[in-house]
Scaffold this active site. Structure first.
Site, mmCIF file in Angstrom:
data_model
loop_
_atom_site.group_PDB
_atom_site.id
_atom_site.type_symbol
_atom_site.label_atom_id
_atom_site.label_comp_id
_atom_site.label_asym_id
_atom_site.label_seq_id
_atom_site.Cartn_x
_atom_site.Cartn_y
_atom_site.Cartn_z
ATOM 1 N N LYS A 128 52.604 40.297 38.532
ATOM 2 C CA LYS A 128 52.332 40.494 37.399
ATOM 3 C C LYS A 128 52.703 41.647 36.449
ATOM 4 C CE LYS A 128 48.797 41.734 40.442
ATOM 5 N NZ LYS A 128 47.829 42.296 41.454
ATOM 6 N N GLN A 172 47.164 48.107 44.013
ATOM 7 C CA GLN A 172 47.933 46.798 44.687
ATOM 8 C C GLN A 172 47.043 46.756 46.290
ATOM 9 O OE1 GLN A 172 49.116 43.865 43.265
ATOM 10 N NE2 GLN A 172 48.315 42.935 45.410
ATOM 11 N N ASP A 195 41.043 45.892 37.085
ATOM 12 C CA ASP A 195 40.453 44.427 38.103
ATOM 13 C C ASP A 195 39.659 45.290 38.395
ATOM 14 O OD1 ASP A 195 42.653 44.027 39.584
ATOM 15 O OD2 ASP A 195 42.806 44.944 41.161
#
Ligand code: NAP
Length: 368
Positions: A128, A172, A195
């Protein structure tokens, strides 16, 4: 027809994912304009798509080069090439970021919080970060030890929530077992929840007349693939296999928002193949290698395979290969269009994360 097709899909042996913490393998399939779209499902023929404005042109033009048109002759499906589309999207994002920087001096910022030392999570975070750098997004990273407390994680989230140079925050997953995901995800400001996992963003996605700040990246990537390949969704029958919070459920909501008639198949569904066979569009997000066989598929359907499953492969140098939830070998002979694994949905997920971060920076700074 499909039931007579021979394949090794039934014999593939699933491996634990932890053995395969590696970036996706390069794929060899590219969309070829020479392959016909079934007319009833796709909005435009390949020829019409080629005469469309730049974005689609470049996707298809790249696929028309001799070295990339390697779809085997017995494959009747159009290959939906996520790797190529994701590259195109990253280029578009880089151009937009440069334009914003020139106009208002703002660079989008993405903060990633990683707790613990799982190798797969470290790989995802590293990928990422690399993807951010490549398009001009500034990345911020916090690495916390496995035994950190929930309060410590939330303290870092709060600090990023109030940092004006950060436009997106990502925690994460999975988090260590002693942490409550819900408490932690709820702490992310919904305006920076790139997200799209915050319950308020999911709630807005589910409600008519409301829009979320962000759509979860993987299902957003699935929809973008359908859009860029000219697959008509409105009025079509769609089946989503899987109902997880991060893929299946939001994918079903997105298809419904786009006016498809949606059925959801899950582990308790009776006759899943019969239900799936009615679908013009299938999104499979299960985590079971080759679950969806050729005889589950309506001829001409568009298939988006989210699954990433490692299976034994003594011929591969790594001893395994990655396959999807759909038996590609069989499905590609029946479907109208299909994503390969790897090289389908996978590359789209990071591209959509970059897209959400840019969108956030634009919204916060009211930049059109
Ligand atoms: P998950 O949380 O484990 O959810 C799996 C879903 O599949 C559940 O809803 C489960 O039903 C359903 N299911 C399980 N066995 C089934 C069966 N035999 N028939 C029908 N439905 C069944 O998985 P996930 O996080 O959504 O991920 C799914 C797959 O996508 C995995 O392979 C994952 O690695 C992959 N993935 C890929 C990306 C990407 O970027 N390409 C991103 C995320 C995930 P119940 O609800 O009834 O248990």
């Amino acid at each position: 027809m499909a039931s007579s097709i021979l394949s090794d899909c039934s014999s593939a042996r699933l491996l634990p994912l932890s053995r395969t913490l590696l970036p996706p393998l390069p794929h060899r399939l590219r969309p070829s304009p020479a392959l016909a779209f079934p007319r009833r499902l796709f909005v435009a023929s390949p020829a019409q798509l080629l005469s469309r404005p730049r974005r689609m042109d470049s996707v298809l033009a790249a696929g028309s080069s001799a070295d990339s048109a390697t779809v085997s002759a017995d494959t009747s499906s159009k290959v939906i090439d996520g790797k190529l589309v994701a590259k195109q999207i990253r280029e578009e994002i880089a151009v937009e970021i440069a334009r914003m920087k020139d106009a208002i001096g703002v660079v989008p910022g993405l903060a990633v919080i990683l707790v613990g030392s799982r190798k797969d999570s470290q790989t995802y975070v590293r990928n990422k970060k690399k993807a951010c750098e490549a398009v001009g997004i500034k990345s911020y990273e916090v690495n916390l030890p496995e035994d950190s407390s929930e309060e410590e994680v939330i303290k870092h989230i709060a600090s990023f929530n109030s940092d004006p140079s950060v436009h997106g925050i990502l925690v994460q997953l999975p988090l260590p077992r002693h942490m409550n995901d819900e408490n932690i995800l709820n702490a992310v400001s919904i305006e920076k929840d790139v997200d799209g996992f915050h319950p308020l963003n999911i709630g807005r996605l589910a409600m008519q007349g409301r829009d979320p700040f962000f759509v979860p990246c993987t299902p957003k990537g699935c929809m973008e693939l359908l859009r860029r390949y000219g697959v008509e969704v409105k009025g079509k029958r769609a089946v989503v296999i899987g109902r997880s919070n991060i893929v299946g459920m939001p994918a079903a909501l997105l298809l419904q928002k786009a006016n498809a008639t949606v059925s959801i198949v899950h582990s308790q569904t009776k006759n899943p193949e019969e239900i799936t066979r009615q679908a013009d569009i299938v999104i499979a997000a299960v985590g079971v290698a080759n679950l969806v066989r050729g005889n589950w598929i309506k001829p001409g359907a568009a298939i988006i395979d989210v699954g990433i499953n490692p299976v034994d492969d003594p011929e591969s140098p790594r001893g395994y290969r990655l396959v999807g939830d759909v038996c590609y070998e069989e499905a590609s002979k029946v479907a109208g269009a299909i994503t390969p694994v790897p090289g389908g949905v996978g590359p789209m997920t990071i591209a959509m994360l970059l897209s959400n971060t840019l969108e956030s920076a634009k919204r916060i700074h009211k930049f059109k």
